[in-house]
Scaffold this active site. Structure first.
Site, mmCIF file in Angstrom:
data_model
loop_
_atom_site.group_PDB
_atom_site.id
_atom_site.type_symbol
_atom_site.label_atom_id
_atom_site.label_comp_id
_atom_site.label_asym_id
_atom_site.label_seq_id
_atom_site.Cartn_x
_atom_site.Cartn_y
_atom_site.Cartn_z
ATOM 1 C CD GLN A 73 -3.051 -0.508 -0.083
ATOM 2 O OE1 GLN A 73 -3.181 0.674 -0.393
ATOM 3 N NE2 GLN A 73 -3.694 -1.475 -0.716
ATOM 4 C CB SER A 74 4.274 1.898 -1.259
ATOM 5 O OG SER A 74 5.077 3.032 -1.514
#
Ligand SMILES: *Cc1c(COP(=O)(O)O)cnc(C)c1O
Length: 336
Positions: A73-74
């Site tokens: 989920q960067s």
């Protein structure tokens, strides 16, 4: 002391707004917020300020593909994928996963933005993980070279020397806004995830001779881990500027004790801070970075670290897309 050229990617300057209702609830310092969550939509958040310098360097070197890494989920990976698509560049993302991830939040957007996504399975230690990331990104560069193309590797969070200039520039922006406001902030506070945002503010404070204290709140690990990381990034940035400006531990003011359960893991009190902030000011913080940092700041205010009569500026570094992943189905939240 010249700082490198930047590519204009972000909507700047971002607003600085007072938080009158939160300040009243806290009954301590005046709390203000800088809306770096509004640097854009697809390229939103703090990472775009760092990418303005990194991608300019990539273009100067004649590179045609951006390669970077992060968690599934960067925010940084998504911002890089968006910037690449906006500039007509290729993009490869090296994302670590434990299992097949759901198509949600940032990861969903990475796919829409047509990034080439490679998965890394977990390693026993952070050092082994980092070595695998670096090796994978180098291998992608090799694949591109074989096709006559040229990759540019952006390290985790763009928190290297070139990325540091993003928040040195932001500090300059804050100083200009302070002139309009007619006062200077006593303290400026941000979350620390890979350290580049905080390092940039510290460099900016030095360059602009800002008298306030710049505090960083680690959202994983601790001050002992981040001190050499941040000083290393500052050293690299000073090297790029060709100065011998030296930074030491005395230039850093990290507020420890708020990493909680570790990276991307929440505690009930952190979610409670997110709820309080949302209902009091209508501003959404994210659980991975800004919610944890705000929880730290509110705790420090309640402890008396910041007092009535002071003005404290919190940098909202973004993270909204992660909310749709991390807080989906969270039973701590009302309406769940
Ligand atoms: C990456 C990130 C941070 C931390 O910034 P670093 O420069 O990596 O320390 C803070 N907030 C959000 C929303 C982020 O995505």
């Amino acid at each position: 002391m010249p700082i490198p050229k930047r590519l204009a990617l972000a909507n700047l300057p971002t607003r600085i707004d007072p938080l009158p209702r939160m300040s009243k609830v806290l009954n301590g310092p005046e709390l203000w917020i800088k809306r770096d969550d509004q640097t854009g939509t697809e390229v939103s958040g703090n990472k775009v300020r760092k990418l303005e310098y990194a991608i300019q360097e990539a273009l100067d070197l004649g590179c045609d593909t951006l390669i970077t890494c992060g968690g599934i989920q960067s925010n940084h990976a998504r911002a890089t994928a968006a910037a690449a698509a906006q500039l007509g560049l290729g993009c490869s993302l090296v994302l670590n996963i434990a299992e097949q991830p759901p198509r949600q939040g940032n990861y969903l957007l990475d796919g829409l933005l047509d990034a080439d996504i490679r998965f890394l399975t977990p390693e026993a230690t952070p050092e082994l993980m980092q070595a695998k990331r670096v090796a994978t990104m180098e291998a992608i560069c090799g694949e591109l070279r074989a096709k006559g193309r040229k990759g540019y590797v952006i390290p985790l969070g763009a928190s290297n020397g070139i990325g540091v200039f993003g928040y040195a520039q932001a500090m300059k922006e804050i100083c200009r806004q302070e002139q309009e406001l007619g006062f200077q902030f006593d303290a400026i506070v941000c979350a620390v995830g890979s350290g580049g945002t905080y390092a940039g503010l510290v460099l900016g404070k030095r360059l602009e001779r800002h008298p306030g204290t710049v505090h960083g709140i680690p959202i994983a690990d601790d001050a002992a881990y981040f001190t050499p990381v941040i000083l290393g990034a500052l050293r690299e940035a000073a090297g790029i500027m060709g100065t011998s400006a030296a930074f030491g531990q005395e230039d850093l003011a990290l507020l420890d004790g708020y990493a909680g359960r570790g990276y991307a893991l929440s505690r009930p009190e952190e979610l409670e801070t997110i709820r309080l902030f949302a209902k009091t000011e209508g501003i959404i913080l994210d659980p991975v970075y800004t919610g944890k940092a705000m929880h730290g700041l509110l705790t420090e205010i309640r402890k008396g670290t910041f007092t009535a009569g002071q003005r404290v500026l919190f940098i909202h570094t973004g993270g909204l897309f992660g909310v749709f992943h991390f807080l989906a189905g969270d039973t701590m939240l009302p309406g769940a």
